[in-house]
Design a protein around this motif. Structure first.
Motif, mmCIF file in Angstrom:
data_model
loop_
_atom_site.group_PDB
_atom_site.id
_atom_site.type_symbol
_atom_site.label_atom_id
_atom_site.label_comp_id
_atom_site.label_asym_id
_atom_site.label_seq_id
_atom_site.Cartn_x
_atom_site.Cartn_y
_atom_site.Cartn_z
ATOM 1 N N ALA A 1 29.483 52.548 44.725
ATOM 2 C CA ALA A 1 30.116 51.397 45.369
ATOM 3 C C ALA A 1 31.540 51.281 44.825
ATOM 4 N N PRO A 2 32.439 50.615 45.540
ATOM 5 C CA PRO A 2 33.782 50.399 44.994
ATOM 6 C C PRO A 2 33.694 49.648 43.667
ATOM 7 N N GLY A 3 34.492 50.068 42.692
ATOM 8 C CA GLY A 3 34.448 49.481 41.363
ATOM 9 C C GLY A 3 34.987 48.068 41.304
ATOM 10 N N LEU A 4 34.995 47.508 40.108
ATOM 11 C CA LEU A 4 35.397 46.118 39.923
ATOM 12 C C LEU A 4 36.864 45.925 40.319
ATOM 13 N N PRO A 5 37.127 45.074 41.312
ATOM 14 C CA PRO A 5 38.494 44.940 41.819
ATOM 15 C C PRO A 5 39.405 44.134 40.898
ATOM 16 N N LEU A 6 40.643 44.565 40.825
ATOM 17 C CA LEU A 6 41.708 43.772 40.212
ATOM 18 C C LEU A 6 42.257 42.860 41.293
ATOM 19 N N ILE A 7 42.452 41.586 40.961
ATOM 20 C CA ILE A 7 42.854 40.602 41.960
ATOM 21 C C ILE A 7 44.058 39.797 41.497
ATOM 22 N N THR A 8 44.721 39.153 42.462
ATOM 23 C CA THR A 8 45.814 38.235 42.180
ATOM 24 C C THR A 8 45.689 37.052 43.129
ATOM 25 N N ALA A 9 46.367 35.968 42.817
ATOM 26 C CA ALA A 9 46.252 34.746 43.609
ATOM 27 C C ALA A 9 46.823 34.924 45.012
ATOM 28 N N LYS A 10 46.363 34.108 45.911
ATOM 29 C CA LYS A 10 46.873 34.103 47.279
ATOM 30 C C LYS A 10 48.378 33.889 47.297
ATOM 31 N N GLN A 11 48.886 33.085 46.332
ATOM 32 C CA GLN A 11 50.301 32.734 46.301
ATOM 33 C C GLN A 11 51.192 33.859 45.809
ATOM 34 N N LEU B 1 34.183 31.504 35.482
ATOM 35 C CA LEU B 1 34.964 32.621 36.010
ATOM 36 C C LEU B 1 35.440 32.376 37.436
ATOM 37 N N LEU B 2 34.622 31.749 38.272
ATOM 38 C CA LEU B 2 35.065 31.489 39.645
ATOM 39 C C LEU B 2 36.300 30.597 39.659
ATOM 40 N N SER B 3 36.345 29.603 38.791
ATOM 41 C CA SER B 3 37.531 28.737 38.710
ATOM 42 C C SER B 3 38.739 29.528 38.228
ATOM 43 N N HIS B 4 38.523 30.386 37.258
ATOM 44 C CA HIS B 4 39.600 31.248 36.749
ATOM 45 C C HIS B 4 40.139 32.142 37.864
ATOM 46 N N TRP B 5 39.250 32.782 38.607
ATOM 47 C CA TRP B 5 39.680 33.705 39.657
ATOM 48 C C TRP B 5 40.400 32.992 40.804
ATOM 49 N N ARG B 6 40.108 31.709 40.990
ATOM 50 C CA ARG B 6 40.706 30.940 42.082
ATOM 51 C C ARG B 6 41.989 30.226 41.671
ATOM 52 N N HIS B 7 42.410 30.387 40.420
ATOM 53 C CA HIS B 7 43.558 29.632 39.905
ATOM 54 C C HIS B 7 44.857 30.057 40.586
ATOM 55 N N ASP B 8 45.671 29.077 40.955
ATOM 56 C CA ASP B 8 46.927 29.354 41.656
ATOM 57 C C ASP B 8 47.898 30.187 40.826
ATOM 58 N N ALA B 9 47.800 30.083 39.489
ATOM 59 C CA ALA B 9 48.739 30.799 38.619
ATOM 60 C C ALA B 9 48.242 32.190 38.235
ATOM 61 N N LEU B 10 47.122 32.617 38.800
ATOM 62 C CA LEU B 10 46.550 33.905 38.398
ATOM 63 C C LEU B 10 47.418 35.065 38.891
ATOM 64 N N GLN C 1 43.964 37.983 46.643
ATOM 65 C CA GLN C 1 44.417 39.273 47.137
ATOM 66 C C GLN C 1 43.878 40.394 46.241
ATOM 67 N N ALA C 2 43.442 41.475 46.858
ATOM 68 C CA ALA C 2 43.030 42.651 46.093
ATOM 69 C C ALA C 2 44.272 43.427 45.680
ATOM 70 N N VAL C 3 44.338 43.789 44.411
ATOM 71 C CA VAL C 3 45.451 44.574 43.871
ATOM 72 C C VAL C 3 45.086 46.054 43.844
ATOM 73 N N GLY C 4 43.870 46.352 43.414
ATOM 74 C CA GLY C 4 43.442 47.746 43.301
ATOM 75 C C GLY C 4 42.245 47.849 42.388
ATOM 76 N N CYS C 5 42.012 49.043 41.885
ATOM 77 C CA CYS C 5 40.826 49.288 41.070
ATOM 78 C C CYS C 5 41.125 50.416 40.082
ATOM 79 N N PHE C 6 40.702 50.227 38.841
ATOM 80 C CA PHE C 6 40.800 51.300 37.856
ATOM 81 C C PHE C 6 39.774 52.391 38.165
ATOM 82 N N HIS C 7 40.077 53.610 37.739
ATOM 83 C CA HIS C 7 39.107 54.694 37.690
ATOM 84 C C HIS C 7 38.589 54.750 36.252
ATOM 85 N N TYR C 8 37.317 55.065 36.080
ATOM 86 C CA TYR C 8 36.731 55.149 34.748
ATOM 87 C C TYR C 8 36.071 56.510 34.549
ATOM 88 N N SER C 9 36.021 56.928 33.298
ATOM 89 C CA SER C 9 35.436 58.230 32.966
ATOM 90 C C SER C 9 33.953 58.142 32.651
#
Length: 275
Positions: free
Chosen positions: A205-215, A56-65, A83-91
């Motif tokens: 705590a803040p929920g699981l973040p949605l992320i995108t690549a630095k690029q 998963l760490l390699s996946h999260w660090r991928h330039d095309a993510l 980069q952090a994109v945001g976070c879903f709210h859950y019920s």
């Protein structure tokens, strides 16, 4: 030949999107990815659905993510460039806006009722870099520890699901389980939770973040957030969101997750660096 080369180039340029964290019922994850792919296509962004075959760490660090979901603790300790994109709210019970908590789970037959009563027992954790399964629990036991230790042993299970299985198999006595995972497992695998009970919970705590690549450009990031807002608000996608307990979306910055480092450091100040 030129047409084939262009087609290959377009495929290579497609961005990757995945949701590996709450993939407890694959058809629901597929529906979520298809919905977002549709919304992003309407904004001129082509995507490739992806189930990470790599770590998963390699996946999260991928330039095309283009978009994935990670855990808050790896975000602040191992993913400095995404980069952090945001976070879903859950019920799920235990959630509040984009915040969530862990549930302290033990066997029903166990007469021990509070976390303090589990001193010297065996804890199951999904991973040492997990916020919900490890860092949150470390914060909880630090004031109770003696000589830097509280539990007698730690079973690193690999997932919340396997931590619950360890409780059922009696190879561990207690575990901290992400409340969204617990709610989804109640829906899809209730037999796994048979004989288990919640004895407490961790702070929000803040929920699981949605992320995108630095690029990823600021323009694309804005389109991602716009698509996610539409996903959680348009009636067309209501059933997709309901299946995964998603009720909203908030843009969230990396700074929102800095309290997780404070939790780690506060435990260390009390002499607890590991469970």
């Amino acid at each position: 030949m030129r047409t084939q080369a262009l087609t290959r180039a377009m495929i290579i340029m497609r961005h990757e999107i995945a949701f590996p964290m709450y993939d407890l019922h694959r058809p629901d994850t597929v529906a979520l990815i298809r919905a977002l792919a549709e919304l992003l296509a309407a904004r001129g962004i082509a995507v490739n659905a992806l189930w990470p075959q790599e770590a998963l760490l390699s996946h999260w660090r991928h330039d095309a993510l283009l978009l994935s979901q990670t855990c808050g603790f790896p975000l602040v300790t191992q993913l400095p460039d995404v980069q952090a994109v945001g976070c879903f709210h859950y019920s799920a019970p235990g959630c509040d806006g984009f915040h969530y908590r862990s549930l302290l789970v033990a066997r029903e037959e166990n007469p021990l009722q509070t976390l303090a009563d589990f001193r010297g027992r065996v804890v199951a954790c999904n991973a040492e870099d997990s916020q919900s399964g490890y860092n949150a629990l470390r914060k909880m036991v630090a004031p109770l520890a003696q000589g830097g230790r509280f539990f007698s042993a730690v079973v690193l299970s690999g997932s919340h699901r396997q931590s619950l299985a360890a409780l059922g198999h009696r190879t561990a006595d207690i575990a901290a389980i992400d409340c969204v995972s617990w709610a989804l497992l109640q829906r899809h695998e209730p037999e796994l939770l048979a004989g288990l009970t919640v004895i407490g919970s961790t702070p929000l705590a803040p929920g699981l973040p949605l992320i995108t690549a630095k690029q990823t450009s600021a323009y694309t990031l804005a389109n991602l957030q716009d698509a996610l807002h539409e996903l959680v608000s348009h009636p067309r996608y209501q059933a997709v969101c309901d299946a995964l307990l998603i009720t909203g979306f908030s843009p969230v910055t990396r700074e929102a997750y800095s309290p997780l480092l404070a939790w780690r450091d506060e435990a260390a100040a009390l002499g607890v660096t590991h469970l």
